[in-house]
Scaffold this motif. Structure first.
Motif, PDB file in Angstrom:
ATOM      1  N   LEU A  89      71.097  72.698  37.618  1.00 20.42           N
ATOM      2  CA  LEU A  89      70.762  74.020  37.087  1.00 20.42           C
ATOM      3  C   LEU A  89      71.222  74.019  35.641  1.00 20.42           C
ATOM      4  CD1 LEU A  89      71.752  76.345  40.056  1.00 20.42           C
ATOM      5  CD2 LEU A  89      69.442  75.801  39.263  1.00 20.42           C
ATOM      6  N   ALA A  90      70.331  74.322  34.715  1.00 17.64           N
ATOM      7  CA  ALA A  90      70.565  74.032  33.309  1.00 17.64           C
ATOM      8  C   ALA A  90      71.182  75.195  32.531  1.00 17.64           C
ATOM      9  CB  ALA A  90      69.255  73.614  32.642  1.00 17.64           C
ATOM     10  N   SER A  91      71.903  74.817  31.478  1.00 17.26           N
ATOM     11  CA  SER A  91      72.435  75.756  30.499  1.00 17.26           C
ATOM     12  C   SER A  91      72.691  74.960  29.227  1.00 17.26           C
ATOM     13  CB  SER A  91      73.720  76.416  31.010  1.00 17.26           C
ATOM     14  OG  SER A  91      74.178  77.390  30.082  1.00 17.26           O
ATOM     15  N   SER A  92      73.261  75.598  28.219  1.00 18.95           N
ATOM     16  CA  SER A  92      73.631  74.897  27.000  1.00 18.95           C
ATOM     17  C   SER A  92      74.749  73.906  27.310  1.00 18.95           C
ATOM     18  CB  SER A  92      74.085  75.911  25.942  1.00 18.95           C
ATOM     19  OG  SER A  92      74.457  75.276  24.748  1.00 18.95           O
ATOM     20  N   TRP A  93      74.694  72.720  26.736  1.00 20.78           N
ATOM     21  CA  TRP A  93      75.588  71.600  27.077  1.00 20.78           C
ATOM     22  C   TRP A  93      76.901  71.729  26.310  1.00 20.78           C
ATOM     23  CZ3 TRP A  93      72.811  66.370  28.134  1.00 20.78           C
ATOM     24  CH2 TRP A  93      73.690  65.449  28.716  1.00 20.78           C
ATOM     25  N   GLY A  94      77.889  72.348  26.939  1.00 22.11           N
ATOM     26  CA  GLY A  94      79.158  72.611  26.270  1.00 22.11           C
ATOM     27  C   GLY A  94      79.973  71.381  25.980  1.00 22.11           C
ATOM     28  N   THR A  95      79.980  70.397  26.874  1.00 29.10           N
ATOM     29  CA  THR A  95      80.767  69.192  26.638  1.00 29.10           C
ATOM     30  C   THR A  95      80.162  68.331  25.538  1.00 29.10           C
ATOM     31  OG1 THR A  95      79.613  68.113  28.492  1.00 29.10           O
ATOM     32  CG2 THR A  95      81.792  69.047  28.940  1.00 29.10           C
ATOM     33  N   TYR A  96      78.977  68.693  25.065  1.00 28.72           N
ATOM     34  CA  TYR A  96      78.426  68.053  23.867  1.00 28.72           C
ATOM     35  C   TYR A  96      78.721  68.888  22.616  1.00 28.72           C
ATOM     36  CZ  TYR A  96      75.362  66.151  20.352  1.00 28.72           C
ATOM     37  OH  TYR A  96      74.896  65.601  19.184  1.00 28.72           O
TER      38      TYR A  96
END
Length: 485
Positions: free
Chosen positions: A338-345
């Motif tokens: 389930l997608a969201s903005s990639w925080g660990t990037y």
């Protein structure tokens, strides 16, 4: 001045040797880039790939493996699937991310869109989704549909603009503090309960504190993820913590017919109309949670980039569009994400003073490499490496950034209420409640409230509050109140 504005990145680029420090070079790079929106952007023509780009790429890959594994495991537990399903689906998701989306969208078509990552807050809701008769494919499609509606209406960027400094700071402090405590607790539990060596967690965290403090002192925090993770792994192994490689090289099955078969993959078949109806409240909630998530990532860029670097800041609405498309495509193909903005990037990239596209190229490469080789997934998911990477790469920076934003009595008032209300329910409730109170002038900067138009002061925050709280109520996430559905 006009001629300078019309010059390309390649014309304006200067070698690092022309600057007094590496930081000056990186700040200049951020200031001279101007990406094409929905055009063709290429490495070394429109941006460069620097050594610092490996840091967010490594952090993103570790985070991706861990978060997708957690999500796939949660789904597997509800639908009676075994560990082989989880490993195969994680591999498949790494290929989907690396081949189809990370490089194509974030590095080429629109480098102001953050990478599409994993929506961690939805993991605890998966049992409720399954109990309500939801289907993973129906959920993914509905999240994508609602996400595209929000991005097309420019609702995401509007909500970010209407979130005051105090609310932003409080949200970041809460997320950082809860995440930090949670990661340390998980490492201590693994050390004591799983391997029977409680001193391992103490030594690993103590060493991490010392290394992180030193890196902060010499202004090299962008090195925290690779350096602290490596040292944590070496320290834990030297103290006797067990570790072995178990995942073999290979390719996942990439046929949607396999993943959505009656007897293969998910073993659920294709969804029916009732499945789509069942997941609607959960899909609304998932998209409602995006705004505070995206807000935190955009804030990190604003805090770490020079003021002139406006042309490389994450575009919230475009990112929502890409995340929505990625959600639909990934779900149809058979992925569990389930997608969201990639925080660990985004968070490590902002700390390293790097724009989105350079690290996106490397992230795509690492995702595909890990999927093919298999064994790097074992190392990324080993508790000392995993927990320390998330601590120094995500949660400690969140905590620090939040503290930087709370710098007067007005902002501290809003921040305190945001933390208080987030602790009562969750960060979505805390953000929606405090944004409404802050914009109405009940708390925080009353002069700012008076300058807002009526729609910005009351209508939009009230609608956001009703949608968020209503969605939480529908799925039983308000404490003490049974689910309305």
């Amino acid at each position: 001045m006009q001629d300078a504005e019309n010059k390309t990145y390649r014309d304006r680029h200067k070698p690092a040797s022309d600057f007094g420090s590496r930081e000056d070079y990186l700040n200049n790079e951020l200031s001279i880039m101007k990406f094409k929106r929905w055009g063709i952007n290429l490495p070394y023509r429109d941006y460069r790939i620097e050594i610092e780009d490996w840091v967010p790429a490594l952090a993103a890959t570790i985070g991706k493996i861990v978060m997708v594994a957690a999500m796939a495991t949660a789904f597997a537990a509800q639908f009676g699937l075994d560990a082989s399903f989880v490993a195969e689906n994680v591999r498949f998701e790494l290929v989907i991310a690396g081949v189809l989306f990370v490089v194509l969208f974030a590095a080429i078509l629109n480098p102001r869109t953050n990478l599409a990552g994993t929506h961690g807050p939805m993991i605890p809701l998966i049992p409720l989704i399954a109990a309500a008769g939801g289907h993973p494919l129906a959920l993914g499609i509905m999240v994508g549909v609602f996400g595209i509606m929000l991005s097309m209406s420019k609702g995401g960027s509007k909500l970010v603009t209407l979130t005051g400094e105090g609310v932003r700071g409080g949200l970041l402090i809460y997320l950082g503090a809860v995440g930090t405590v949670g990661q340390i607790a998980k490492l201590k539990a693994w050390s004591a309960d799983n391997i029977g060596m409680p001193f391992v967690a103490f030594v690993v965290i103590l060493v991490t504190i010392v290394v992180y403090a030193y890196l902060a002192r010499i202004k090299k925090r962008w090195l925290a993820i690779p350096l602290c993770s490596v040292i944590a792994g070496i320290a834990a192994y030297a103290l006797g913590a067990p570790f072995e490689f178990v995942t073999e090289p290979g390719l996942p099955n990439m046929s949607p017919l396999y993943w959505w078969g009656e007897d293969t993959g998910w073993k659920l078949g294709w969804p029916t109309l009732s499945h789509y109806i069942a997941v609607i409240p959960f899909a609304i909630l998932a998209v409602a949670m995006w705004s505070p998530d995206f807000l935190g990532h955009r804030v990190f860029q604003e805090l770490n980039y020079p003021k002139k670097a406006r042309n490389v800041l994450m575009d919230v609405d475009d990112t929502m569009t890409v995340v929505s498309i990625r959600q639909v495509v990934g779900s149809v193909l058979g992925g569990a994400n389930l997608a969201s903005s990639w925080g660990t990037y985004m968070i490590p990239a902002a700390i390293a003073k790097r724009p989105i596209p350079g690290g996106a190229v490397l992230t795509g490469f690492l995702c595909v490499a890990c999927a093919l080789l298999g064994f790097p997934m074992d190392l990324a998911m080993w508790e000392p490496v995993l927990r320390v990477a998330l601590l120094v790469g995500v949660f400690l920076p969140l905590l620090e950034a939040g503290m930087q934003m709370v710098n007067d009595n007005k902002s501290s008032q809003s921040a305190g209420i945001c933390i208080f209300s987030s602790a009562l329910v969750n960060p979505v409730f805390g953000w929606a409640t405090t944004m409404l109170l802050d914009n109405m002038g009940f708390i925080g900067d009353k002069e700012r409230s008076e300058k807002l138009a009526f729609a910005d002061r009351l209508v939009i925050p009230a609608v956001a509050f009703i949608i968020c709280v209503g969605s939480l109520a529908l799925v039983g996430q308000l404490p003490g109140i049974p689910a309305l559905l």
